[in-house]
Design an enzyme around this catalytic site. Structure first.
Site, PDB file in Angstrom:
ATOM      1  CB  THR A 107      -1.243   4.112  -7.630  1.00 53.28           C
ATOM      2  OG1 THR A 107      -2.306   3.373  -8.207  1.00 53.28           O
ATOM      3  CG2 THR A 107       0.095   3.407  -7.765  1.00 53.28           C
ATOM      4  CG  ASP A 108      -7.548   4.986  -6.448  1.00 45.94           C
ATOM      5  OD1 ASP A 108      -7.571   6.227  -6.357  1.00 45.94           O
ATOM      6  OD2 ASP A 108      -8.565   4.310  -6.686  1.00 45.94           O
ATOM      7  CG  LEU A 109      -4.005   4.263   0.683  1.00 46.49           C
ATOM      8  CD1 LEU A 109      -5.137   3.277   0.868  1.00 46.49           C
ATOM      9  CD2 LEU A 109      -2.695   3.659   1.140  1.00 46.49           C
ATOM     10  CG  ASN A 165      -9.980   2.500  -2.622  1.00 46.99           C
ATOM     11  OD1 ASN A 165     -11.065   1.947  -2.773  1.00 46.99           O
ATOM     12  ND2 ASN A 165      -9.285   2.996  -3.633  1.00 46.99           N
TER      13      ASN A 165
END
Length: 305
Positions: free
Chosen positions: A194-196, A200
Site C-alpha cells: 500500500t505504500d510502495l 521504500n
C-alpha cells in the site's frame, strides 16, 4: 549492552511531538523501549540513530556479529501488521525480518544499503517495482484488514464533502462512483504493501533491490500503482501529463495489470489523498494543502485524459 546506554531520538522524529497524541506518549516511552529491546535481544548500537516518518531505526550488531537494524514503530493501525507481512514474504523481494515483537512494534531486520530507487530513472524504477508485484501480492493472511472496508469508509466521507470544497466537482463525483464500484467488486484478496514508492525500495546484497516498510492491507493489487505517480513530483515539471502517463504505463505493463482497473484505482486513491489533506487543514486552505490538492487532481486527470 548496558541497560543504561543512552538512546537519542533524532530531532526529526522528536518534532512529531507537535502533532499531539499518540505521538507524545510514544516519544516519551521510546528511549526506554529502545534500551529495553536492545538489552533483551542482546544488540549493540552500530551507528547513529535514523528515523522514518513514524519509526526509530537503529543500526545494530547482534551478539554473534551479524549486522542489522532495530525498527521501533509508532503503535498505530498502519504498523499493526507490518511484521506479519514481512514474515509472509520471508525475504523474497523484501527485507528479511530476523526477529519481531509485534505488541511492542519492534522488529530486527537485515541491514540494507542507503541507496533507493529514487536514484534511478523514474520509468525504469516503475518497471522494477511492477516486476516485483507478483512476488509480493501473495494470498493475504486472514488477520489483515480489508482494503474494501477502508475504501468504503473513505468514499462515504468523500461523498459528504460540501459543494464548495476546493476540488473539481466532476472528479469528486467520479471518484465516489468508482469507489463504490470497486468495493462492490473487490477482486482477489492479496497481500498489499500500500505504500510502495521509490524510497521504500533499498539496495541489498542478496538481491539488487528489496522492499521495506509495508502498511499492509488485503485487497486488489491494482491499488498499488498510485504512489509511484505522485512521488518524485518535482521531476515531472514541464510536462506532468506525459510524465505521469509514462510512469503509469511502465508499471502496469511490467506487472501485467488491467489498465482500466489500475486507472480507476488511481483516480479513487488521488481523491482520497485530497480528502485527507482537507481534513488535516480544516480552516483556510494553506499553501501546502493547495499544493497537495494540485498534485492529486493533476494525477487523476493525467491517467485518463
Amino acid at each position: 549492552m548496558s541497560q543504561h546506554a543512552a538512546v537519542r531520538v533524532p530531532d526529526g522524529l522528536e518534532a512529531r511531538r507537535a502533532l499531539g497524541e499518540p505521538w507524545v506518549s510514544w516519544l516519551d516511552r521510546l528511549p526506554g523501549l529502545a534500551r529495553e529491546v536492545l538489552a533483551e535481544w542482546e544488540l549493540s548500537p552500530d551507528g547513529p540513530a535514523m528515523h522514518g516518518h513514524c519509526s526509530l531505526v537503529l543500526p545494530v550488531r547482534r551478539a554473534e556479529g551479524e549486522l542489522g537494524v532495530l525498527k521501533l514503530a509508532l503503535p498505530d493501525a498502519e504498523s499493526e501488521h507490518e511484521a506479519l507481512a514481512l514474515q509472509r514474504w520471508a525475504g523474497d523481494g523484501a527485507v528479511r525480518m530476523l526477529r519481531a515483537d509485534p505488541a511492542r512494534r519492534a522488529m530486527l531486520l537485515e541491514r540494507l544499503g542507503r541507496r533507493t530507487l529514487a536514484e534511478e530513472w523514474d520509468v525504469q524504477a516503475c518497471e522494477l517495482v511492477g516486476q516485483r508485484y507478483a512476488r509480493l501480492h501473495l494470498p493475504a493472511p486472514p488477520q489483515l484488514r480489508l482494503l474494501s472496508d477502508q475504501v468504503a469508509r473513505w468514499t462515504a466521507s468523500l461523498a459528504a464533502l460540501p459543494a464548495g470544497a476546493p476540488l473539481p466537482h466532476r472528479l469528486v463525483e467520479q471518484a465516489v462512483s468508482l469507489g463504490r464500484e470497486l468495493t462492490s467488486d473487490p477482486g482477489e484478496r492479496r497481500l498489499l504493501h500500500t505504500d510502495l514508492h521509490y524510497d521504500n525500495v533499498l539496495a541489498g546484497e542478496r538481491e539488487e533491490w528489496l522492499v521495506i516498510d509495508p502498511k499492509p492491507l488485503a485487497g486488489d493489487p491494482h491499488y498499488e500503482v498510485a504512489p509511484l505517480l505522485w512521488n518524485r513530483w518535482d521531476e515531472l515539471a514541464g510536462d506532468v501529463r506525459a510524465g505521469v502517463r509514462r510512469r503509469f504505463h511502465a508499471v502496469v505493463d511490467a506487472a501485467g495489470l488491467d489498465e482500466e482497473r489500475a486507472r480507476d484505482w488511481v483516480v479513487v486513491r488521488m481523491l482520497h489523498n485530497a480528502l485527507w489533506g482537507l481534513r488535516d487543514d480544516p480552516g483556510q486552505v494553506r499553501r501546502g494543502t493547495r499544493e497537495l490538492l494540485t498534485v492529486c487532481v493533476a494525477v487523476a486527470k493525467a491517467v485518463q485524459d
